[in-house]
Motif scaffolding. Structure first.
Motif, PDB file in Angstrom:
ATOM      1  N   GLY A   5       0.849  -1.191   0.000  1.00 25.05           N
ATOM      2  CA  GLY A   5       0.000   0.000   0.000  1.00 25.05           C
ATOM      3  C   GLY A   5       0.879   1.232   0.000  1.00 25.05           C
ATOM      4  N   LEU A   6       0.533   2.194  -0.849  1.00 26.39           N
ATOM      5  CA  LEU A   6       1.268   3.469  -0.844  1.00 26.39           C
ATOM      6  C   LEU A   6       0.525   4.422   0.070  1.00 26.39           C
ATOM      7  N   ILE A   7       1.208   4.899   1.093  1.00 26.62           N
ATOM      8  CA  ILE A   7       0.539   5.724   2.093  1.00 26.62           C
ATOM      9  C   ILE A   7       1.234   7.081   2.183  1.00 26.62           C
ATOM     10  N   SER A   8       0.416   8.138   2.207  1.00 24.78           N
ATOM     11  CA  SER A   8       0.975   9.492   2.115  1.00 24.78           C
ATOM     12  C   SER A   8       0.869  10.287   3.412  1.00 24.78           C
ATOM     13  N   GLY A   9       0.063   9.780   4.367  1.00 28.28           N
ATOM     14  CA  GLY A   9      -0.207  10.574   5.565  1.00 28.28           C
ATOM     15  C   GLY A   9      -1.510  11.354   5.434  1.00 28.28           C
ATOM     16  N   GLY A  10      -2.157  11.222   4.275  1.00 25.59           N
ATOM     17  CA  GLY A  10      -3.437  11.901   4.067  1.00 25.59           C
ATOM     18  C   GLY A  10      -4.613  10.980   4.361  1.00 25.59           C
ATOM     19  N   VAL A  11      -5.812  11.544   4.232  1.00 28.31           N
ATOM     20  CA  VAL A  11      -7.039  10.806   4.553  1.00 28.31           C
ATOM     21  C   VAL A  11      -7.260   9.632   3.595  1.00 28.31           C
ATOM     22  N   ASP A  12      -7.035   9.872   2.316  1.00 30.80           N
ATOM     23  CA  ASP A  12      -7.450   8.899   1.310  1.00 30.80           C
ATOM     24  C   ASP A  12      -6.701   7.570   1.444  1.00 30.80           C
ATOM     25  N   SER A  13      -5.384   7.662   1.598  1.00 30.91           N
ATOM     26  CA  SER A  13      -4.649   6.394   1.685  1.00 30.91           C
ATOM     27  C   SER A  13      -4.876   5.725   3.037  1.00 30.91           C
ATOM     28  N   ALA A  14      -5.167   6.506   4.088  1.00 32.27           N
ATOM     29  CA  ALA A  14      -5.480   5.907   5.396  1.00 32.27           C
ATOM     30  C   ALA A  14      -6.770   5.093   5.297  1.00 32.27           C
ATOM     31  N   TYR A  31       5.942   4.605   2.502  1.00 33.19           N
ATOM     32  CA  TYR A  31       5.850   6.060   2.417  1.00 33.19           C
ATOM     33  C   TYR A  31       7.035   6.522   1.568  1.00 33.19           C
ATOM     34  N   ILE A  32       6.741   7.234   0.497  1.00 32.69           N
ATOM     35  CA  ILE A  32       7.821   7.678  -0.390  1.00 32.69           C
ATOM     36  C   ILE A  32       8.261   9.081   0.010  1.00 32.69           C
ATOM     37  N   LYS A  33       9.559   9.214   0.192  1.00 30.91           N
ATOM     38  CA  LYS A  33      10.099  10.521   0.566  1.00 30.91           C
ATOM     39  C   LYS A  33      10.737  11.152  -0.670  1.00 30.91           C
ATOM     40  N   ILE A 101       7.498   7.849 -10.710  1.00 31.51           N
ATOM     41  CA  ILE A 101       7.834   7.576  -9.310  1.00 31.51           C
ATOM     42  C   ILE A 101       6.952   6.477  -8.718  1.00 31.51           C
ATOM     43  N   LYS A 102       5.655   6.762  -8.538  1.00 33.65           N
ATOM     44  CA  LYS A 102       4.807   5.792  -7.825  1.00 33.65           C
ATOM     45  C   LYS A 102       4.685   4.468  -8.563  1.00 33.65           C
ATOM     46  N   PHE A 103       4.663   4.511  -9.889  1.00 33.73           N
ATOM     47  CA  PHE A 103       4.520   3.263 -10.639  1.00 33.73           C
ATOM     48  C   PHE A 103       5.738   2.981 -11.513  1.00 33.73           C
ATOM     49  N   ALA A 118      -1.737  -1.002  -3.713  1.00 32.08           N
ATOM     50  CA  ALA A 118      -2.931  -0.174  -3.499  1.00 32.08           C
ATOM     51  C   ALA A 118      -2.549   1.288  -3.282  1.00 32.08           C
ATOM     52  N   THR A 119      -3.386   2.189  -3.787  1.00 35.20           N
ATOM     53  CA  THR A 119      -3.214   3.623  -3.524  1.00 35.20           C
ATOM     54  C   THR A 119      -4.566   4.227  -3.148  1.00 35.20           C
ATOM     55  N   GLY A 120      -4.539   5.448  -2.687  1.00 35.16           N
ATOM     56  CA  GLY A 120      -5.776   6.153  -2.334  1.00 35.16           C
ATOM     57  C   GLY A 120      -6.251   7.066  -3.455  1.00 35.16           C
ATOM     58  N   HIS A 121      -6.016   6.658  -4.693  1.00 37.46           N
ATOM     59  CA  HIS A 121      -6.497   7.476  -5.814  1.00 37.46           C
ATOM     60  C   HIS A 121      -8.008   7.314  -6.001  1.00 37.46           C
ATOM     61  N   TYR A 122      -8.604   8.363  -6.536  1.00 36.75           N
ATOM     62  CA  TYR A 122     -10.019   8.308  -6.913  1.00 36.75           C
ATOM     63  C   TYR A 122     -10.102   7.856  -8.366  1.00 36.75           C
ATOM     64  N   ASP A 144     -12.079  12.845  -9.164  1.00 36.92           N
ATOM     65  CA  ASP A 144     -11.582  11.871 -10.144  1.00 36.92           C
ATOM     66  C   ASP A 144     -10.128  12.162 -10.547  1.00 36.92           C
ATOM     67  N   GLN A 145      -9.289  11.125 -10.490  1.00 34.63           N
ATOM     68  CA  GLN A 145      -7.862  11.306 -10.804  1.00 34.63           C
ATOM     69  C   GLN A 145      -7.407  10.454 -11.979  1.00 34.63           C
ATOM     70  N   THR A 146      -8.360  10.001 -12.786  1.00 33.95           N
ATOM     71  CA  THR A 146      -7.969   9.152 -13.922  1.00 33.95           C
ATOM     72  C   THR A 146      -7.001   9.886 -14.850  1.00 33.95           C
ATOM     73  N   ASP A 188      -5.696  17.804   2.673  1.00 33.01           N
ATOM     74  CA  ASP A 188      -5.068  16.786   1.846  1.00 33.01           C
ATOM     75  C   ASP A 188      -3.569  16.835   2.113  1.00 33.01           C
ATOM     76  N   SER A 189      -2.947  15.662   2.094  1.00 34.48           N
ATOM     77  CA  SER A 189      -1.512  15.616   2.363  1.00 34.48           C
ATOM     78  C   SER A 189      -0.779  16.406   1.289  1.00 34.48           C
ATOM     79  N   GLN A 190       0.473  16.709   1.574  1.00 37.93           N
ATOM     80  CA  GLN A 190       1.305  17.346   0.550  1.00 37.93           C
ATOM     81  C   GLN A 190       1.339  16.455  -0.687  1.00 37.93           C
ATOM     82  N   GLY A 191       1.286  15.143  -0.413  1.00 38.83           N
ATOM     83  CA  GLY A 191       1.481  14.204  -1.502  1.00 38.83           C
ATOM     84  C   GLY A 191       2.921  14.312  -1.963  1.00 38.83           C
ATOM     85  N   ILE A 192       3.311  13.466  -2.899  1.00 39.21           N
ATOM     86  CA  ILE A 192       4.668  13.671  -3.390  1.00 39.21           C
ATOM     87  C   ILE A 192       4.650  14.539  -4.619  1.00 39.21           C
ATOM     88  N   CYS A 193       3.454  14.732  -5.154  1.00 37.24           N
ATOM     89  CA  CYS A 193       3.378  15.545  -6.362  1.00 37.24           C
ATOM     90  C   CYS A 193       3.001  16.954  -5.923  1.00 37.24           C
TER      91      CYS A 193
HETATM   92  N1  LIG Z   1       4.561  10.434  -0.194  1.00 39.10           N
HETATM   93  C1  LIG Z   1       3.853   9.389  -0.602  1.00 39.10           C
HETATM   94  N2  LIG Z   1       4.260   8.139  -0.316  1.00 39.10           N
HETATM   95  C2  LIG Z   1       3.557   7.060  -0.703  1.00 39.10           C
HETATM   96  N3  LIG Z   1       2.412   7.149  -1.398  1.00 39.10           N
HETATM   97  C3  LIG Z   1       1.950   8.366  -1.718  1.00 39.10           C
HETATM   98  C4  LIG Z   1       2.627   9.548  -1.331  1.00 39.10           C
HETATM   99  N4  LIG Z   1       1.929  10.615  -1.809  1.00 39.10           N
HETATM  100  C5  LIG Z   1       0.855  10.104  -2.436  1.00 39.10           C
HETATM  101  N5  LIG Z   1       0.855   8.748  -2.386  1.00 39.10           N
HETATM  102  C6  LIG Z   1      -0.159   7.805  -2.931  1.00 39.10           C
HETATM  103  O1  LIG Z   1      -0.817   8.374  -4.046  1.00 39.10           O
HETATM  104  C7  LIG Z   1      -2.209   8.552  -3.754  1.00 39.10           C
HETATM  105  C8  LIG Z   1      -2.723   9.839  -4.386  1.00 39.10           C
HETATM  106  O2  LIG Z   1      -1.909  10.885  -3.961  1.00 39.10           O
HETATM  107  P1  LIG Z   1      -2.341  12.414  -3.975  1.00 39.10           P
HETATM  108  O3  LIG Z   1      -1.103  13.197  -3.827  1.00 39.10           O
HETATM  109  O4  LIG Z   1      -3.225  12.636  -5.123  1.00 39.10           O
HETATM  110  O5  LIG Z   1      -3.081  12.550  -2.594  1.00 39.10           O
HETATM  111  P2  LIG Z   1      -4.553  12.605  -2.090  1.00 39.10           P
HETATM  112  O6  LIG Z   1      -5.583  12.315  -3.109  1.00 39.10           O
HETATM  113  O7  LIG Z   1      -4.653  13.821  -1.289  1.00 39.10           O
HETATM  114  O8  LIG Z   1      -4.487  11.299  -1.153  1.00 39.10           O
HETATM  115  P3  LIG Z   1      -4.118  11.232   0.383  1.00 39.10           P
HETATM  116  O9  LIG Z   1      -5.308  11.803   1.117  1.00 39.10           O
HETATM  117  O10 LIG Z   1      -3.909   9.765   0.649  1.00 39.10           O
HETATM  118  O11 LIG Z   1      -2.859  12.043   0.539  1.00 39.10           O
HETATM  119  C9  LIG Z   1      -2.275   8.566  -2.236  1.00 39.10           C
HETATM  120  O12 LIG Z   1      -3.557   8.213  -1.762  1.00 39.10           O
HETATM  121  C10 LIG Z   1      -1.228   7.527  -1.883  1.00 39.10           C
HETATM  122  O13 LIG Z   1      -1.707   6.212  -2.062  1.00 39.10           O
END
Ligand SMILES: Nc1ncnc2c1ncn2[C@@H]1O[C@H](COP(=O)(O)OP(=O)(O)OP(=O)(O)O)[C@@H](O)[C@H]1O
Length: 356
Positions: A5-14, A31-33, A101-103, A118-122, A144-146, A188-193
């Motif tokens: 599972g890819l987890i970002s610290g945000g709601v969706d992946s949790a 968790y990808i740094k 990066i993620k894939f 698994a990811t928390g994408h919509y 939607d994130q398609t 929403d988490s910073q995400g990596i993007c």
């Molecule tokens: N730093 C990270 N490390 C690992 N996985 C990540 C990271 N950032 C994002 N992801 C994965 O990509 C998904 C979509 O990321 P996005 O940046 O769009 O965040 P989001 O829709 O706000 O989701 P979340 O609430 O989980 O942060 C996340 O749900 C998670 O599965």
């Protein structure tokens, strides 16, 4: 089966982890740094995200690892962005972050040891009668994130799992509240993007510097003002131009002469277009447009909730979209994402080609 599972610290992946646990799956979490740049110059405040990810991992008894992809992120994603800005094009960091990066790098380093990731994408997937796996849209058009996933390959698509893909954002938040998931109230988490608009201009300043040029009104040829470099501006941009007497839209660029062309008014026709070419699209599954002809489609040229109806004209490997509506800011380099007429299946995407 082994699940990651890819987890970002945000709601969706949790919530994605929670739903997997409900299905009896205990994924290994990653968790990808991406860190804060080669010289530590950007403030990414990732510690809080890591803390949140740890809390979720503890709660569900999952292993959690930190994967440092800082070097790769700056090389592939930031490198691509700077390259595109320099060429006067509009880059999309989310698309490239998913692809590279993620894939991409994650798969090579870690993901290949797992059957599903698994990811928390919509977004969702569906399998047709022939066993082909297709990417399909989320019921939540705003989330939607398609379009961000449309540059993946079919191998990636077959492997990916979207545990929250069938839910609305509101439903995801409700689950997070109910389950007392730590991130429920987080933004929403910073995400990596994380590279949003502000970051783009910071990056552009750092890597491309400033070079003064003229701002010219397209219709009249009048000089409206000066700008610090064409790479700070995107076709279709309206906000943040600071020229006074607006609204002004950026409608063109001459990168050789460092000129930005703008057009004035709320309904200026120059800001809109209906026809454009798409460079060889990436098809996620099969190419449903393999035969020359005209097809009813819907499409997006940027990350908006609307799917615009139009026709796709295919002739000898060239793809042209003719929109049924005016489209604002058709920017070369930006991805045009292709969907079926019901915007159910996302077929893939290609970069909008330079007008010739
Ligand atoms: N730093 C990270 N490390 C690992 N996985 C990540 C990271 N950032 C994002 N992801 C994965 O990509 C998904 C979509 O990321 P996005 O940046 O769009 O965040 P989001 O829709 O706000 O989701 P979340 O609430 O989980 O942060 C996340 O749900 C998670 O599965």
């Amino acid at each position: 089966m082994r699940y990651a599972g890819l987890i970002s610290g945000g709601v969706d992946s949790a919530v994605a982890v929670h739903l997997m646990k409900e299905q009896g799956i205990t994924p290994d979490l990653f968790y990808i740094k991406i860190g804060s740049g080669p010289e530590g110059e950007w403030d990414c405040s990732a510690e809080e995200d890591w803390e949140m990810a740890s809390t979720v991992a503890r709660k569900y008894g999952c292993r959690l690892d930190l994967i440092d992809l800082q070097k790769e992120y700056w090389e592939y994603v930031v490198g691509y962005i700077v390259d595109r800005l320099k060429a006067g094009l509009t880059p999309n960091s989310d698309v490239m972050c998913n692809k590279y990066i993620k894939f991409g790098v994650f798969e090579q380093r870690v993901g290949h040891e797992y059957d599903r990731v698994a990811t928390g994408h919509y977004a969702q997937t569906e399998t047709d009668a022939d066993g082909n796996v297709w990417l399909t849209t989320s019921p939540d058009p705003v989330k939607d994130q398609t379009d961000f996933l449309a540059q993946l390959d079919n191998l990636g698509l077959r492997k990916i799992m979207f545990p929250i893909g069938h839910l609305l954002k509101e439903e995801v938040r409700d689950i997070a509240e109910r389950e007392h998931l730590a991130p429920a109230h987080r933004h929403d988490s910073q995400g990596i993007c994380f590279l949003g608009k502000i970051r783009f201009s910071e990056l552009a300043r750092k890597y491309l510097g400033e070079k003064e040029g003229l701002v010219v009104e397209k219709e009249t040829g009048n000089i409206i003002g000066k700008h610090p470099g064409y790479w700070f501006f995107t076709i279709g941009q309206r906000k943040g131009l600071g020229f006074g007497g607006g609204p002004w839209y950026v409608v063109g660029k001459d990168i050789r002469r460092n000129i930005i062309y703008v057009s004035h008014g709320f309904q200026t026709q120059a800001a809109y277009g209906r026809e454009f070419f798409v460079s060889q699209p990436n098809f996620l599954t099969l190419n449903p447009f393999a035969a020359d002809g005209e097809y009813d489609i819907t499409f997006k040229v940027r990350h908006t909730p609307e799917f615009t109806p139009g026709r796709l004209l295919v002739s000898r490997g060239r793809y042209k979209i003719v929109s049924a509506e005016d489209v604002q800011g058709i920017a070369p380099g930006q991805f045009a994402c292709l969907y079926d007429a019901q915007h159910h299946r996302c077929y893939g995407s290609g970069e909008i080609a330079q007008a010739r």
